[in-house]
Write a protein that holds these residues in place. Structure first.
Motif, short mmCIF file in Angstrom:
data_model
loop_
_atom_site.label_atom_id
_atom_site.label_comp_id
_atom_site.label_asym_id
_atom_site.label_seq_id
_atom_site.Cartn_x
_atom_site.Cartn_y
_atom_site.Cartn_z
N ALA A 62 0.81 -1.22 0.00
CA ALA A 62 0.00 0.00 0.00
C ALA A 62 0.84 1.27 0.00
N ASP A 63 1.93 1.30 0.79
CA ASP A 63 2.74 2.51 0.87
C ASP A 63 3.42 2.85 -0.45
N TRP A 64 3.75 1.81 -1.23
CA TRP A 64 4.33 2.08 -2.55
C TRP A 64 3.27 2.58 -3.52
N VAL A 65 2.11 2.00 -3.48
CA VAL A 65 1.04 2.40 -4.39
C VAL A 65 0.56 3.82 -4.11
N ASN A 66 0.43 4.18 -2.83
CA ASN A 66 -0.04 5.53 -2.52
C ASN A 66 1.07 6.57 -2.55
N GLY A 67 2.30 6.13 -2.83
CA GLY A 67 3.39 7.08 -3.03
C GLY A 67 4.08 7.57 -1.78
N SER A 68 3.91 6.89 -0.66
CA SER A 68 4.51 7.37 0.60
C SER A 68 5.67 6.52 1.09
N ALA A 69 6.03 5.47 0.38
CA ALA A 69 7.03 4.52 0.89
C ALA A 69 8.37 5.17 1.21
N GLU A 70 8.83 6.08 0.34
CA GLU A 70 10.14 6.69 0.56
C GLU A 70 10.17 7.54 1.84
N TYR A 71 9.04 8.08 2.23
CA TYR A 71 8.98 8.84 3.48
C TYR A 71 9.40 7.96 4.65
N TYR A 72 8.91 6.73 4.67
CA TYR A 72 9.23 5.81 5.76
C TYR A 72 10.61 5.21 5.61
N PHE A 73 11.04 4.99 4.36
CA PHE A 73 12.36 4.41 4.15
C PHE A 73 13.47 5.31 4.68
N VAL A 74 13.40 6.60 4.38
CA VAL A 74 14.47 7.50 4.81
C VAL A 74 14.48 7.68 6.33
N ARG A 75 13.41 7.30 6.98
CA ARG A 75 13.33 7.40 8.44
C ARG A 75 13.44 6.03 9.12
N GLY A 76 13.76 5.02 8.36
CA GLY A 76 13.85 3.67 8.89
C GLY A 76 15.02 3.51 9.86
N MET A 82 16.66 0.58 10.35
CA MET A 82 17.67 -0.35 9.85
C MET A 82 18.58 0.32 8.83
N PHE A 83 18.02 1.06 7.88
CA PHE A 83 18.83 1.74 6.88
C PHE A 83 18.67 3.26 7.05
N GLY A 84 17.60 3.80 6.54
CA GLY A 84 17.37 5.24 6.70
C GLY A 84 18.39 6.08 5.95
N VAL A 85 18.29 7.39 6.13
CA VAL A 85 19.21 8.29 5.44
C VAL A 85 20.59 8.23 6.08
N ALA A 86 21.61 8.51 5.26
CA ALA A 86 22.99 8.48 5.73
C ALA A 86 23.62 9.86 5.57
N PRO A 87 24.55 10.22 6.43
CA PRO A 87 25.27 11.49 6.28
C PRO A 87 26.01 11.49 4.94
N ASP A 96 21.69 13.73 5.22
CA ASP A 96 20.52 13.23 5.93
C ASP A 96 19.50 14.32 6.25
N ASP A 97 19.96 15.47 6.72
CA ASP A 97 19.02 16.55 7.03
C ASP A 97 18.28 17.03 5.79
N LEU A 98 19.00 17.10 4.68
CA LEU A 98 18.38 17.54 3.43
C LEU A 98 17.25 16.60 3.01
N TRP A 99 17.51 15.29 3.04
CA TRP A 99 16.50 14.33 2.60
C TRP A 99 15.33 14.26 3.57
N LEU A 100 15.60 14.43 4.84
CA LEU A 100 14.50 14.43 5.80
C LEU A 100 13.57 15.62 5.54
N MET A 126 20.88 6.71 1.25
CA MET A 126 21.00 5.71 2.31
C MET A 126 22.40 5.13 2.49
N GLY A 127 23.32 5.51 1.65
CA GLY A 127 24.64 4.88 1.71
C GLY A 127 24.60 3.59 0.90
N LEU A 128 24.67 2.44 1.53
CA LEU A 128 24.58 1.12 0.88
C LEU A 128 25.52 1.04 -0.33
#
Length: 327
Positions: free
Chosen positions: A188-202, A204-209, A212-216, A268-270
């Protein structure tokens, strides 16, 4: 003539002209090795083999994984020695030295990392498959260095195996991207277009320096989140389609792959995961062109003009020039 026969004729013609000894393959293979060098050289064995709650203690050495570089020799060999042995193998692979002889050791190291460490990611899974699939391609390469221009034709049997392996890599990577895109459509989160909001705040991974502040901040803007979410789905589908198309479109797909995983690195780095995916796409995007080789040393000057790259897309039943070695 019927379409199936025309398609078969094109495939046979491409197989006859196939020569993987080019910089695309060399760069992709070296990048695969470089990605794992970063994992092993910059991560202590204790971290890679750290116990995971609910899982058995790493390294995992049961069944077929007993042949892993982390397992062979038992406790008599320290994990530090194993670590640097694998790094040494990967450095030789990345240098491009003797592809024919380093293909199996490369696959062994990728298998070891992908199966024996405590928490392998998706990149490790892809690498252990791709390094096995490219073994027939490497066996067709008898050069001392993969960066050298080929000086002799490939034997017909090796050329056929290499061509089949090349297609196997393309199908594997294209299928991976298509499956990834389609599976997102069931969330559902991918279909409604909100998945990346949660990914960058995850957690386990989340945003990386350092961004990070910019993407948040950016992902607080609905249109940005929607574009990032659906953009990822669309570009994965396009990459899959391009990698199964002609040489021109495979190059387009490769550029899109760099953009997609470049964004993953920035957000996210990776690094190792992104590098492995880019490297695999580089191999899958190899062009259907080769430089004809002279039949004999005395023919080199006579065939100099014929040594231009042959585009096998244009004339599926064209006569192979005299300067080309046929399978």
């Amino acid at each position: 003539m019927s379409a199936p026969l025309i398609s078969l004729g094109r495939m046979v013609h491409r197989a006859q002209l196939h020569d993987p000894r080019n910089r695309w393959f060399g760069a992709g293979r070296s990048l695969l090795a470089a990605a794992h060098i970063t994992v092993l050289a910059f991560t202590a064995p204790a971290a890679l083999l750290a116990p995971i709650l609910g899982d058995e203690q790493a390294p995992h050495c049961h069944g077929v994984t007993a042949v892993s570089a982390y397992c062979v020799g038992g406790e008599a060999i320290s994990q530090q020695w194993r670590r640097w042995l694998m790094v040494a193998i990967l450095v030789v692979v990345a240098s491009g030295y003797r592809p024919r002889w380093t293909a199996v050791p490369h696959a062994w190291v990728a298998f070891s990392i992908g199966n024996s460490i405590a928490l392998p990611d998706g990149g490790e899974s892809v690498a252990k498959i791709v390094t096995v699939l490219i073994i027939p391609i490497c066996l067709a390469d008898n050069r001392t260095w993969q960066w050298q221009a080929p000086r002799s034709p490939i034997a017909a049997s090796l050329r056929t195996m290499s061509f089949v392996a090349f297609w196997a890599v393309r199908v594997q990577i294209a299928g991976l991207y298509l499956d990834s895109a389609i599976s997102k459509l069931g969330v559902a989160d991918w279909v409604n277009g909100s998945a990346e909001y949660y990914f960058v705040r995850g957690h386990m991974f989340g945003v990386a320096p350092p961004f990070d502040d910019l993407w948040l901040r950016l992902t607080e803007i609905p249109i940005v989140v929607f574009s990032m979410t659906w953009g990822a789905i669309i570009i994965e589908i396009l990459i899959a389609l391009c990698l199964m198309a002609t040489s021109k479109w495979r190059r387009v797909g490769f550029v899109m792959d760099i953009l997609l995983h470049g964004m993953i690195i920035v957000t996210m780095g990776l690094w190792s995961f992104a590098t492995i995916m880019i490297a695999s796409s580089c191999v899958a995007a190899m062009p259907d062109r080769r430089t004809p080789l002279a039949d004999s040393p005395s023919d080199s000057d006579a065939n100099a003009d014929a040594a231009a790259s042959v585009d096998v897309e244009a004339k599926p039943f064209a006569t192979v020039p005299a300067g080309l070695r046929e399978a």
